[in-house]
Design an enzyme around this catalytic site. Structure first.
Site, PDB file in Angstrom:
ATOM      1  N   GLY A  44      -5.407  -6.192   2.964  1.00 42.78           N
ATOM      2  CA  GLY A  44      -6.784  -6.347   3.400  1.00 42.78           C
ATOM      3  C   GLY A  44      -7.025  -7.611   4.196  1.00 42.78           C
ATOM      4  O   GLY A  44      -7.806  -7.613   5.155  1.00 42.78           O
ATOM      5  N   GLN A  94     -12.958  -3.221  -1.471  1.00 45.68           N
ATOM      6  CA  GLN A  94     -13.376  -2.965  -2.848  1.00 45.68           C
ATOM      7  C   GLN A  94     -14.063  -1.619  -2.999  1.00 45.68           C
ATOM      8  O   GLN A  94     -14.079  -1.038  -4.091  1.00 45.68           O
ATOM      9  CB  GLN A  94     -14.310  -4.081  -3.320  1.00 45.68           C
ATOM     10  CG  GLN A  94     -14.393  -4.227  -4.821  1.00 45.68           C
ATOM     11  CD  GLN A  94     -13.060  -4.572  -5.467  1.00 45.68           C
ATOM     12  OE1 GLN A  94     -12.545  -3.810  -6.283  1.00 45.68           O
ATOM     13  NE2 GLN A  94     -12.476  -5.698  -5.092  1.00 45.68           N
ATOM     14  N   SER A 154      -7.257  -1.716   1.466  1.00 43.09           N
ATOM     15  CA  SER A 154      -5.996  -2.216   0.927  1.00 43.09           C
ATOM     16  C   SER A 154      -5.531  -1.320  -0.212  1.00 43.09           C
ATOM     17  O   SER A 154      -6.335  -0.875  -1.033  1.00 43.09           O
ATOM     18  CB  SER A 154      -6.174  -3.651   0.415  1.00 43.09           C
ATOM     19  OG  SER A 154      -4.960  -4.169  -0.080  1.00 43.09           O
ATOM     20  N   THR A 164       8.496  -4.412  11.618  1.00 45.82           N
ATOM     21  CA  THR A 164       9.033  -3.174  11.041  1.00 45.82           C
ATOM     22  C   THR A 164       8.125  -2.668   9.932  1.00 45.82           C
ATOM     23  O   THR A 164       7.754  -3.422   9.031  1.00 45.82           O
ATOM     24  CB  THR A 164      10.446  -3.418  10.479  1.00 45.82           C
ATOM     25  OG1 THR A 164      11.297  -3.859  11.534  1.00 45.82           O
ATOM     26  CG2 THR A 164      11.014  -2.145   9.865  1.00 45.82           C
ATOM     27  N   CYS A 219      -8.750 -14.140  -5.515  1.00 47.85           N
ATOM     28  CA  CYS A 219      -8.214 -14.935  -4.409  1.00 47.85           C
ATOM     29  C   CYS A 219      -8.639 -16.388  -4.480  1.00 47.85           C
ATOM     30  O   CYS A 219      -8.180 -17.216  -3.703  1.00 47.85           O
ATOM     31  CB  CYS A 219      -8.648 -14.324  -3.079  1.00 47.85           C
ATOM     32  SG  CYS A 219      -8.077 -12.629  -2.878  1.00 47.85           S
TER      33      CYS A 219
END
Length: 386
Positions: free
Chosen positions: A71, A179, A199, A237, A325
């Protein structure tokens, strides 16, 4: 002692079916999807199929999805990528004071590069005023970035109404829906947004994979440089196994939304009814109706939140005081400060319970009971000390 995890807004456990779907891409189909040999082609086919699966669940075309590392990168790609690509059309950006730090810090970086950012306030429920958005719009506004549902207090923003305000204006509209994804329906063909971030690890998928939805015609400047993956929009990648897991998690989450919404509402009711019965003094933070169903943010008056979290942990209950976070930060929640002001006691006594895979009625009842007993004990201690 059984551990009860009620911090799913921070991260969620992998769904067993997700693990099963990912394993072959670690063990046998491990090729680089840019390689032309058979194993590489199989990896490429897996990515293409996963992209189609997620696109279908989001109501869009697979060409509109860019896989990222999560995210945070998706938010940065949207904000930095759009602003730097379109700065000749203006250097003004609108956001809110309660955004995730992936958005706030990206905006702060743009300020260092000469952009002007308006940080809109919110009311006590955590909602942005549509009128404030309209009044903040300028001729040189190029981007509005507002989260769909808040990760701390669960408040859902008036995305449709804000989109209506932006009709006819040059500003692009980005929303951080990390969220919200998986707990409320997100159909980007019906949402008035140009970019949307999600995410995997919030919906029982793997960490390290996310995506940015980009509406047709929206141009972004790459923020990573290297190969020509993701239609030259995001070098590197591809994480094949994680992308496959992301698709499986998305499929499971979207197909079970209604069932889980009902269950989470039942969980919330158990908490609130139990605390009311136990005569605990508490207040629910966030909007009471326009909210994500899996998050309950509550303040317990007179209780030190660190003591509460530690006592819950000792009883085998994992909750949090806000965004994972910012764990370890001594600063109060910027979301609650924006809602209530720095001096409000609710900021120092707020805890977040968030539900998800594996939670049961019995578990949530125990969470409610244990919390009530600890709060009453800690409250009595603080009254005695004072």
């Amino acid at each position: 002692m059984e551990m009860i995890y009620v911090d799913h807004a921070a991260t969620s456990p992998l769904h067993p079916e997700v693990i099963e779907a990912m394993l072959p891409y670690y063990q046998t189909v491990f090729g680089n999807p840019s390689s032309i040999h058979q194993i590489g082609r199989q990896a490429r086919q897996a990515i293409d199929q996963a992209r189609r699966t997620i696109a279908k669940k989001l109501g869009t075309s697979d060409q509109n999805l860019v896989f990222t590392s999560g995210g945070t990168e998706a938010d940065n790609m949207a904000i930095l990528g759009y602003a730097l690509e379109h700065e000749l059309n203006g250097k003004h950006i609108i956001t809110s004071q309660i955004e995730h730090h992936a958005v706030l810090h990206a905006c702060e970086e743009l300020e260092k590069r000469g952009f002007d950012v308006t940080y809109l306030p919110v009311d006590e429920t955590g909602r942005v005023s549509v009128n404030d958005v309209q009044e903040a719009l300028r001729d040189d506004t190029i981007l509005v970035t507002l989260m769909f549902g808040n990760n701390e207090v669960a408040t859902v923003q008036p995305i449709k109404e804000i989109g209506d305000v932006l009709k006819g204006h040059q500003a692009a509209f980005h929303t951080d829906a990390v969220q919200a994804c998986g707990v409320i329906e997100l159909n980007v063909s019906e949402l008035p947004v140009d970019m949307l971030s999600i995410s995997a690890h919030k919906i029982n998928g793997p960490k390290g994979i996310g995506l940015l939805y980009v509406r047709n015609g929206v141009k972004l400047r790459p923020v990573l440089f290297g190969g020509e993956q993701e239609r030259k929009r995001r070098a590197g990648t591809e994480n094949v196994a994680a992308i496959v897991g992301f698709a499986k998690a998305m499929e499971i989450a979207v197909d079970s939304i209604e069932e889980r919404q009902e269950l989470y509402q039942q969980f919330s009711k158990i908490l609130i009814d139990t605390w009311t019965k136990e005569e605990v003094i508490f207040s629910i933070n966030g909007h009471q109706h326009e909210r994500l169903p899996h998050v309950v943010n509550v303040s317990f008056r007179g209780v030190n939140i660190e003591s509460l979290l530690m006592n819950l942990d000792l009883t085998g209950i994992a909750a949090s005081s806000g965004s994972a976070c910012t764990a370890g930060s001594i600063e109060p929640s910027h979301v609650l400060v924006a809602m209530f002001g720095k001096a409000d006691e609710r900021i120092q006594s707020a805890i977040r319970f968030s539900f998800g895979l594996g939670n049961t009625v019995e578990q949530i009842q125990r969470v409610a009971n244990e919390t009530a007993q600890i709060v009453k004990r800690l409250g009595q201690q603080s009254e005695f000390i004072s």
